[in-house]
Design a protein around this motif. Structure first.
Motif, PDB file in Angstrom:
ATOM      1  N   VAL A 295      -4.209 -20.499 -38.116  1.00  0.00           N
ATOM      2  CA  VAL A 295      -2.900 -20.235 -37.514  1.00  0.00           C
ATOM      3  C   VAL A 295      -1.792 -20.891 -38.334  1.00  0.00           C
ATOM      4  O   VAL A 295      -0.735 -20.295 -38.589  1.00  0.00           O
ATOM      5  N   VAL A 296      -2.029 -22.125 -38.789  1.00  0.00           N
ATOM      6  CA  VAL A 296      -1.018 -22.817 -39.595  1.00  0.00           C
ATOM      7  C   VAL A 296      -0.806 -22.112 -40.930  1.00  0.00           C
ATOM      8  O   VAL A 296       0.340 -21.890 -41.373  1.00  0.00           O
ATOM      9  N   LEU A 297      -1.895 -21.725 -41.595  1.00  0.00           N
ATOM     10  CA  LEU A 297      -1.774 -21.056 -42.882  1.00  0.00           C
ATOM     11  C   LEU A 297      -1.066 -19.713 -42.766  1.00  0.00           C
ATOM     12  O   LEU A 297      -0.166 -19.393 -43.561  1.00  0.00           O
ATOM     13  N   TYR A 303       6.229 -17.129 -42.579  1.00  0.00           N
ATOM     14  CA  TYR A 303       7.561 -17.711 -42.777  1.00  0.00           C
ATOM     15  C   TYR A 303       8.052 -17.499 -44.213  1.00  0.00           C
ATOM     16  O   TYR A 303       9.217 -17.147 -44.452  1.00  0.00           O
ATOM     17  N   GLN A 304       7.162 -17.652 -45.192  1.00  0.00           N
ATOM     18  CA  GLN A 304       7.551 -17.455 -46.578  1.00  0.00           C
ATOM     19  C   GLN A 304       7.911 -15.995 -46.842  1.00  0.00           C
ATOM     20  O   GLN A 304       8.894 -15.694 -47.545  1.00  0.00           O
ATOM     21  N   LEU A 305       7.124 -15.068 -46.274  1.00  0.00           N
ATOM     22  CA  LEU A 305       7.436 -13.648 -46.444  1.00  0.00           C
ATOM     23  C   LEU A 305       8.744 -13.289 -45.756  1.00  0.00           C
ATOM     24  O   LEU A 305       9.502 -12.446 -46.266  1.00  0.00           O
ATOM     25  N   LEU A 306       9.014 -13.897 -44.614  1.00  0.00           N
ATOM     26  CA  LEU A 306      10.254 -13.598 -43.910  1.00  0.00           C
ATOM     27  C   LEU A 306      11.460 -14.119 -44.688  1.00  0.00           C
ATOM     28  O   LEU A 306      12.500 -13.440 -44.766  1.00  0.00           O
TER      29      LEU A 306
END
Length: 309
Positions: A295-297, A303-306
């Motif tokens: 879940v964390v990964l 978040y990085q893709l967003l």
């Protein structure tokens, strides 16, 4: 031995004992004995003479004497028995187990909330509330406590995602379970056969898997039965989001591969070095908390893709 009648018409048996003395035995008339029960001494039963109030009063006294005693207190509140013996080693073990299980339960609670049709935070509420109560009344250190996939599915079938109905259903279920525990009705489980339980569990797992395909493939699933769900998936198959599907399938594959990490052995079985024991414990901890790690990964990846658009 000879028999003769006396003046009262009572038959007698005359004979001689081992010492040669003459012995006479009078036998009552045969009319005195009508059945074998006439030879049984019928003593007065003191319980039969008691009234209902006396019997109830004595039953209450016996029940109270069994309830209000040390053995019953330890049985109903096991914390009274193990808490005085609690030490530092137990605390460290419980701390590690709590962190490990907590990291595993968090994503499971989120998934169960989705199956129930509620917002995700309610899945977290249902995970930790029962643990505080089980600390006081729990009798097993290995039993998993919290929501399950089957319970979430059955709740959705009744409440249809309504929060008020879900809370009411949970309360009524708890009251029924407490009542069954007080009345000691656990024997009813013996009347449920193994094939029935296995069939119910297998059917529920298929329905849960099908209901989660909408999140894995990002398709629209409708209907209450397995057939209706699969029909709606086939109709909306052209709208599958292949990027989301690839992420979901790779996540499942990663979970299965991380499961093997809990069985990895570093170094020899006997006489391991300190760094080998430390590395093996770290690998075991990562493999055990694989749900939380994933879940964390995936959260960081999303978040990085967003942020990158």
């Amino acid at each position: 031995m000879r028999s003769q009648k006396s003046s009262t018409d009572t038959p007698t048996l005359e004979g001689y004992d081992n010492y040669g003395s003459e012995v006479t035995l009078d036998i009552p008339p045969s009319g005195l004995y009508t059945s074998s029960s006439d030879c049984i001494v019928d003593e007065a039963n003191p319980k039969a003479e008691r009234n209902c109030c006396t019997a109830t009063n004595e039953w209450l006294k016996d029940t109270a004497s069994n309830v209000f005693r040390k053995k019953t207190l330890y049985k109903r509140l096991p914390i009274c028995e193990w808490l005085p013996k609690y030490n530092q080693n137990d605390f460290i073990g419980d701390l590690v187990a709590g962190i490990t299980v907590g990291l595993t339960v968090i994503p499971q609670g989120l998934a169960f909330a989705g199956i129930t049709g509620l917002e995700l935070q309610y899945g977290l509420y249902s995970c930790f509330m029962g643990c505080f109560i089980y600390v006081l009344f729990g009798t097993s250190k290995d039993v998993p406590l919290g929501p399950t996939a089957i319970a979430a599915l059955l709740t959705f079938q009744i409440a249809r995602g309504d929060l008020v109905k879900t809370i009411l259903l949970t309360l009524l279920t708890g009251l029924i379970e407490v009542l069954m525990g007080i009345l000691k009705m656990g024997f009813l489980i013996d009347f449920v056969s193994g094939p029935v339980s296995a069939g119910f569990t297998s059917a529920a797992s298929l329905i849960i898997f099908t209901s989660q395909l909408k999140d894995l493939l990002v398709v629209d699933t409708k209907g209450d039965t397995l057939v209706h769900m699969w029909i709606s998936i086939c109709k909306d198959f052209r709208n599958i989001s292949w990027n989301d599907a690839a992420l979901g399938i790779s996540s499942v594959a990663l979970l299965l591969s991380m499961r093997v990490m809990t069985f990895v052995e570093i170094g020899p079985k006997e006489g391991k070095k300190s760094w080998q024991r430390l590395l093996q414990k770290a690998i075991w901890l990562i493999g055990t908390s694989r749900n939380a790690v994933l879940v964390v990964l995936v959260g960081l990846l999303g978040y990085q893709l967003l942020q990158s658009g």
